[in-house]
Design a protein around this motif. Structure first.
Motif, PDB file in Angstrom:
ATOM      1  N   TYR A   1       0.830  -1.201   0.000  1.00 34.10           N
ATOM      2  CA  TYR A   1       0.000   0.000   0.000  1.00 34.10           C
ATOM      3  C   TYR A   1       0.865   1.253   0.000  1.00 34.10           C
ATOM      4  O   TYR A   1       1.800   1.388   0.785  1.00 34.10           O
ATOM      5  N   HIS A   2       0.520   2.142  -0.939  1.00 34.18           N
ATOM      6  CA  HIS A   2       1.233   3.411  -1.069  1.00 34.18           C
ATOM      7  C   HIS A   2       0.220   4.537  -1.211  1.00 34.18           C
ATOM      8  O   HIS A   2      -0.897   4.333  -1.690  1.00 34.18           O
ATOM      9  N   ASP A   3       0.642   5.730  -0.813  1.00 33.51           N
ATOM     10  CA  ASP A   3      -0.221   6.891  -0.999  1.00 33.51           C
ATOM     11  C   ASP A   3      -0.264   7.278  -2.477  1.00 33.51           C
ATOM     12  O   ASP A   3       0.749   7.203  -3.181  1.00 33.51           O
ATOM     13  N   ARG A   4      -1.438   7.671  -2.928  1.00 36.35           N
ATOM     14  CA  ARG A   4      -1.567   8.230  -4.280  1.00 36.35           C
ATOM     15  C   ARG A   4      -2.719   9.227  -4.291  1.00 36.35           C
ATOM     16  O   ARG A   4      -3.636   9.141  -3.483  1.00 36.35           O
ATOM     17  N   LYS A   5      -2.658  10.166  -5.213  1.00 38.97           N
ATOM     18  CA  LYS A   5      -3.701  11.171  -5.335  1.00 38.97           C
ATOM     19  C   LYS A   5      -4.817  10.652  -6.242  1.00 38.97           C
ATOM     20  O   LYS A   5      -4.563   9.951  -7.220  1.00 38.97           O
TER      21      LYS A   5
ATOM     22  N   THR B   1      -5.546  12.501  -1.095  1.00 40.77           N
ATOM     23  CA  THR B   1      -4.522  11.461  -1.072  1.00 40.77           C
ATOM     24  C   THR B   1      -5.057  10.270  -0.290  1.00 40.77           C
ATOM     25  O   THR B   1      -5.561  10.434   0.823  1.00 40.77           O
ATOM     26  N   ILE B   2      -4.965   9.091  -0.870  1.00 46.81           N
ATOM     27  CA  ILE B   2      -5.424   7.877  -0.201  1.00 46.81           C
ATOM     28  C   ILE B   2      -4.307   6.844  -0.197  1.00 46.81           C
ATOM     29  O   ILE B   2      -3.369   6.909  -0.998  1.00 46.81           O
ATOM     30  N   SER B   3      -4.398   5.896   0.720  1.00 45.92           N
ATOM     31  CA  SER B   3      -3.495   4.743   0.725  1.00 45.92           C
ATOM     32  C   SER B   3      -4.154   3.662  -0.116  1.00 45.92           C
ATOM     33  O   SER B   3      -5.262   3.212   0.209  1.00 45.92           O
ATOM     34  N   ASP B   4      -3.491   3.275  -1.182  1.00 48.98           N
ATOM     35  CA  ASP B   4      -4.131   2.379  -2.132  1.00 48.98           C
ATOM     36  C   ASP B   4      -3.223   1.201  -2.471  1.00 48.98           C
ATOM     37  O   ASP B   4      -2.000   1.278  -2.344  1.00 48.98           O
TER      38      ASP B   4
END
Length: 1004
Positions: free
Chosen positions: A215-219, A462-465
């Motif tokens: 899981y990584h942050d992405r906009k 920004t979410i953790s996806d």
């Protein structure tokens, strides 16, 4: 006054028994370690240990190696893992077990396939145009090359094991067993084909297991979307009781009807507001979920600002706790709206909405269906609007809501994440592009919603996806026909001792059959398995073991004869894989070959999906522990040891797989370690430039320093490493090496004729033997509990404090200056010998190269090794609690004396402690009596000492932490012995000039 060497006194240095050893002060580990590796290979250490066990049976201990992936050089996490495993294996061996370790590699799967595809793309080749067997052979060669590289890198760490015969998941026998294990699921009925959302990588075009996702942050764009209410069922209202009291007879019916009319009219004018961070899923919407325990309200817009998508007079349905944030996102101030009334769960249950794209020009009726409101336990009012847009094809909760309420499963999204080619407005647009970047799908859906007036608000957040840990590209939830193992299906397979389903067996194993180190590992795996869905077994790739089964044409997955279940067919497949490997499945005519004479090949289709590589590694217990001669009798390992991420990886898949084929966990113990971080606690990253490669540490410091870093660290948490940390490790190593060098130097020429029985030894030596009993218990207990940090800390403290700073410091005089036949010297040398055998074997599992160097420095041999030894037993009768208590008091008194002398040395009153003859006042009569039974001056390394029970003078030196003892400094009287350097009154009165009585006697 203190004397000095006279002109006539000879030089007595040659008469001293000074340390003699070729063991160097500087280790030179980077240059010397490869020679020891070559030596171990030449004398066959691992095989000789197996022969030793066969000659004299020992209880087996098997650590089953979790297979690393064969596709790159080792990183520091690999080193940590393999060193820990080696410490386990070596310590168990030296504690009397037959400790077996078969290293292995995971060789199938997407990472290797991806590398070959990259090579193809670089050459402008099309993978799909290459025969699949040829492609698989390239994958095999790639893996073989990295196995050889990694094997050498692991061995360079000093790791012992059966390196000549490791296990590989791509070996023909391994592939045959993996297929056979899969067929167990086929035959016991737990295998089924279904269509449900799975983690899908659009870039790699395959399903992924949870363990393959990070899981990584992405906009992304969060959107608030309007779903207009189009139908309202009559529902009881909270005013019914009031109506019954105030309007008897027909008036009740008229009042209720009027109230229902008003309620229906309000709700028919209302709009349900949903919130989502995946706008591309809106075309697949089939329902809206609400929470039955959440408070909802009907909110009327009474005014709007400019550039606002809200409509004046509109009625919005929103959870009360989220109304303010939702309407603020639409740019509405609190003064611009009002709450009209409560909306009950019963009312929500009776609502039906239209899809926001219903009736859009050009939609061709695609979205002309009703969207019901349904209760859902997963709905919260923590974020969003309290209403959850539900697309059964794109989420676990959505899928189960769809199953429960018979919602349609959509198939709008294709394998590459593009919308189907005939979908209005969005045809062919992708959610994720081939390079892993966002596609046009989100933007297009948002634009269309805006165009039709269905958007209330949007916001960039920004979410953790989820991302694929291989391609690093985002993954999506996508329904695809996949093969699953049902983990809650009751199995009638004769292995129901621990439960009749895979889940029950796994949970029982976790609780009752497995020991967890640290214990928190139990909770992590238990919760994962307790809540996990069925296991997705299939992958849409080429490199791996195929799902070796056939489906009958013209049948559906829920038909009883959909899957061909025939033991004779299975046996033919397994035999073919044993002989030719799993490539046989892809050779032309294979179906006809294995079905010939048993079934009509024309009626069956061959499944070409490959197995999840976690099924491969989860099956290793069968072809390593069960099938190999160096496996285990029951196919169960004593220990699995990996990083904490393997709770969702190898520990997890091994548990599920074995519970389906063995009926229980394939391990009795699980040990987990943390991740490696840089010195600041940051995750290592090439982009940050803070990575540390094992080969760099070895090149600069040697593998033993890396091993010592592991031993000094708390591996149950994340471990930091960097240049400064390694400097500290190297300093600890040097101090320990000096202790060992002292042992070797003072054992030169030691023979059994010198040995002194413990009963005849001075008290100081018997105290050391007592400490050995304590240390032996600590070491054995620590190794048994895999507490390598605790073992090393205790050994390091013992070696540097009890030995170097105390025992060795005191006994140097006797070892150097006493006569060769002196009881004190012989006793000391006997103790040094006992220390040598214990320290070298206690430390051998940790410092494998250094202890070999120490051992061979004393016992040169062409075929011996410290690693062929066991930790020697330590006699219980060496333990003497009374003596230990006495010497604890003596050591405390000595601390006060040495601290007092250090003050005199600092003030340059004396240069060495032998120039002193202090007066020591002791208040405690028991301590005073104890001190009078020993040569306290010898213990304090002074030329003389006077003990007194008189009150402590005011000017006496004291240590606050040792009350009741005071030291008054006095200089030693007499002359300096030119041999031992003690200052004594009798020096110069003996046959040998310038000597004391002891030295004169030693000279004969």
């Amino acid at each position: 006054m203190s004397g000095h060497k006279t002109d006539t006194a000879p030089d007595y240095r040659d008469t001293l028994f000074l340390p003699a050893t070729e063991f160097p002060m500087r280790a030179g580990l980077p240059a010397r370690e490869p020679d020891w590796l070559a030596r171990w290979a030449r004398i066959g250490i691992y095989d000789r240990l197996r022969d030793k066990a066969a000659a004299s049976p020992r209880p087996p201990f098997t650590l089953h190696d979790g297979p690393p992936y064969a596709n790159g050089h080792l990183h520091i996490g690999h080193a940590l893992n393999k060193i820990l495993k080696d410490m386990v294996v070596r310590s168990r061996q030296m504690l009397g077990h037959d400790a077996r370790y078969v290293p292995g590699w995971d060789c199938h799967g997407l990472p290797i396939e991806w590398k070959i595809e990259e090579q193809y793309r670089a050459k402008g080749l099309d993978k799909d145009a290459v025969p699949v067997v040829d492609f698989r052979q390239e994958c095999r060669r790639f893996a073989e090359g990295w196995v050889d590289i990694q094997r050498a890198e692991f061995q360079r760490l000093g790791v012992i094991g059966n390196w000549d015969a490791p296990y590989l998941t791509m070996d023909f026998h391994a592939e045959a067993v993996i297929a056979a294990e899969f067929m167990t699921f086929l035959m016991n009925g737990s295998l089924y084909q279904g269509s449900k959302p799975v983690m899908w990588s659009p870039v790699e075009k395959t399903a992924l297991a949870e363990a393959e996702v990070e899981y990584h942050d992405r906009k992304t764009d969060a959107v608030w979307v309007k779903f207009p209410v189009v139908e309202v069922d009559d529902v009881p209202t909270e005013l019914d009781a009031f109506l019954n009291q105030e309007h008897p007879g027909e008036a009740v019916s008229r009042a209720r009807a009027e109230l229902q009319r008003v309620t229906r009219a309000q709700l028919l004018d209302a709009t349900v507001i949903i919130w989502t961070t995946t706008p591309w899923t809106i075309p697949q919407n089939r329902a809206i979920c609400f929470g039955e325990g959440i408070a909802y309200g009907l909110y009327e817009v009474i005014d709007t600002p400019e550039e606002c998508w809200a409509t004046k007079g509109a009625l919005y349905l929103i959870a009360d706790a989220l109304a303010e944030s939702t309407l603020a996102a639409a740019r509405l101030e609190p003064s611009m709206y009002r709450r009209v009334r409560d909306v009950t769960a019963e009312e929500l249950r009776g609502l039906t909405c239209a899809h926001p794209l219903r009736g859009a020009d050009g939609a061709r009726g695609e979205w002309d269906f009703d969207v019901p409101l349904l209760p859902g336990d997963h709905v919260t009012d923590d974020a969003g609007t309290g209403f959850v847009h539900t697309a059964p094809s794109h989420g676990d909760d959505d899928y189960w809501i769809g199953r429960t309420h018979n919602l349609e499963m959509t198939h709008n999204i294709r394998d590459d994440s593009s919308f189907r080619v005939d979908l209005p407005f969005f045809a062919g647009q992708r959610v994720i592009e081939e390079n892993g970047k966002p596609g046009q799908a989100n933007a297009s859906v948002i634009a269309k919603l805006t165009e039709v007036g269905a958007l209330l608000a949007r916001k960039r957040i920004t979410i953790s996806d989820a991302h694929s840990w291989r391609s690093k590209a985002p993954v999506i939830r996508l329904n695809r026909p996949q093969w699953f193992a049902a983990i809650d299906k009751a199995l009638d397979d004769g292995m129901g001792t621990h439960g009749d389903t895979i889940r029950k067996r796994a949970l029982t194993s976790i609780d009752k059959l497995v020991t967890w180190t640290p214990p928190t590992g139990r909770n992590r795996l238990y919760s994962m398995i307790e809540n996990r869905p069925d296991w997705v077994l299939s992958r849409q790739r080429a490199w791996g073991v195929p799902l070796s089964c056939f489906t009958k044409q013209g049948t559906r997955p829920d038909d009883p004869d959909f899957l061909l279940r025939d033991p004779a067919v299975n046996a033919r497949i397994i035999a073919a894989f044993e002989a030719e490997g799993a490539d046989a499945w892809y050779t032309p005519g294979f179906k006809e070959r294995v079905l010939d004479g048993l079934h009509d090949p024309a009626q069956y289709d061959q499944v070409f999906d490959i197995l999840d590589v976690w099924f491969d590694s989860g099956s290793t217990h069968a072809f390593v522990l069960r099938d190999r001669a160096d496996g285990t009798e029951d196919g169960i390992a004593d220990l699995y040891l990996e990083g904490t991420d393997q709770h969702r990886g190898w520990f997890h898949s091994s548990m599920l797989q074995a519970c389906g084929t063995l009926g229980r966990a394939p391990y009795r113990g699980v040990l987990t370690h943390g991740f490696t971080l840089d010195e600041k606690g940051m995750k290592m990253s090439k982009s940050l430039g803070n990575t540390i490669a094992p080969e760099d540490v070895i090149r600069q410091n040697g593998a033993d320093i890396l091993r010592l870093w592991v031993a000094q660290s708390d591996y149950t948490a994340d471990l930091r490493i960097g240049p400064e940390i390694l400097k500290g490790v190297a300093d600890s190593y040097r101090r320990l090496r000096n202790t060992l060098r002292f042992l070797l130097g003072n054992l030169a020429g030691f023979s059994e004729a010198e040995r002194v029985a413990p009963a005849d030894m001075p008290e100081l030596e018997r105290w050391v033997l007592h400490r050995l009993t304590e240390m032996d218990a600590e070491v054995r207990r620590g190794f048994a509990a895999y507490d390598f940090q605790g073992v090393f800390q205790k050994l390091f403290t013992f070696a540097t404090t009890d030995l170097s700073a105390f025992y060795f410091d005191i006994r140097k005089d006797a070892l150097y200056c006493d006569g060769a036949d002196s009881l004190r010297r012989r006793a000391a040398r006997t103790v040094l010998d006992l220390l040598f055998h214990r320290l070298t074997t206690w430390l051998a599992p940790i410092l494998v190269f250094t202890m070999e160097d120490v051992w061979l420095s004393r016992f040169p041999s062409d075929d011996d090794s410290v690693h062929l030894q066991d930790i020697p037993d330590t006699p219980a009768d060496w333990h003497d609690a009374g003596l230990a208590a006495k010497w604890s008091g003596i050591r405390q008194a000595r601390r006060v004396v040495t601290a007092a002398l250090e003050v005199q040395r600092r003030d340059k009153v004396i240069g060495a402690s032998l120039e002193a003859a202090p007066m020591v006042h002791i208040h405690d009569s028991d301590v005073l009596a104890a001190l009078r039974t020993v040569d306290f001056a010898d213990l304090c390394i002074t030329s003389d000492i006077t003990l007194s029970g008189d009150p402590i003078p005011q000017e006496a030196f004291r240590l606050p932490e040792v009350p009741g003892i005071g030291v008054v400094f006095e200089k030693a009287e007499g002359q300096k012995c030119q041999r031992c350097w003690k200052i004594l009154p009798d020096v110069g009165r003996h046959t040998h000039p310038g000597t004391c009585a002891r030295c004169n006697d030693a000279l004969g």
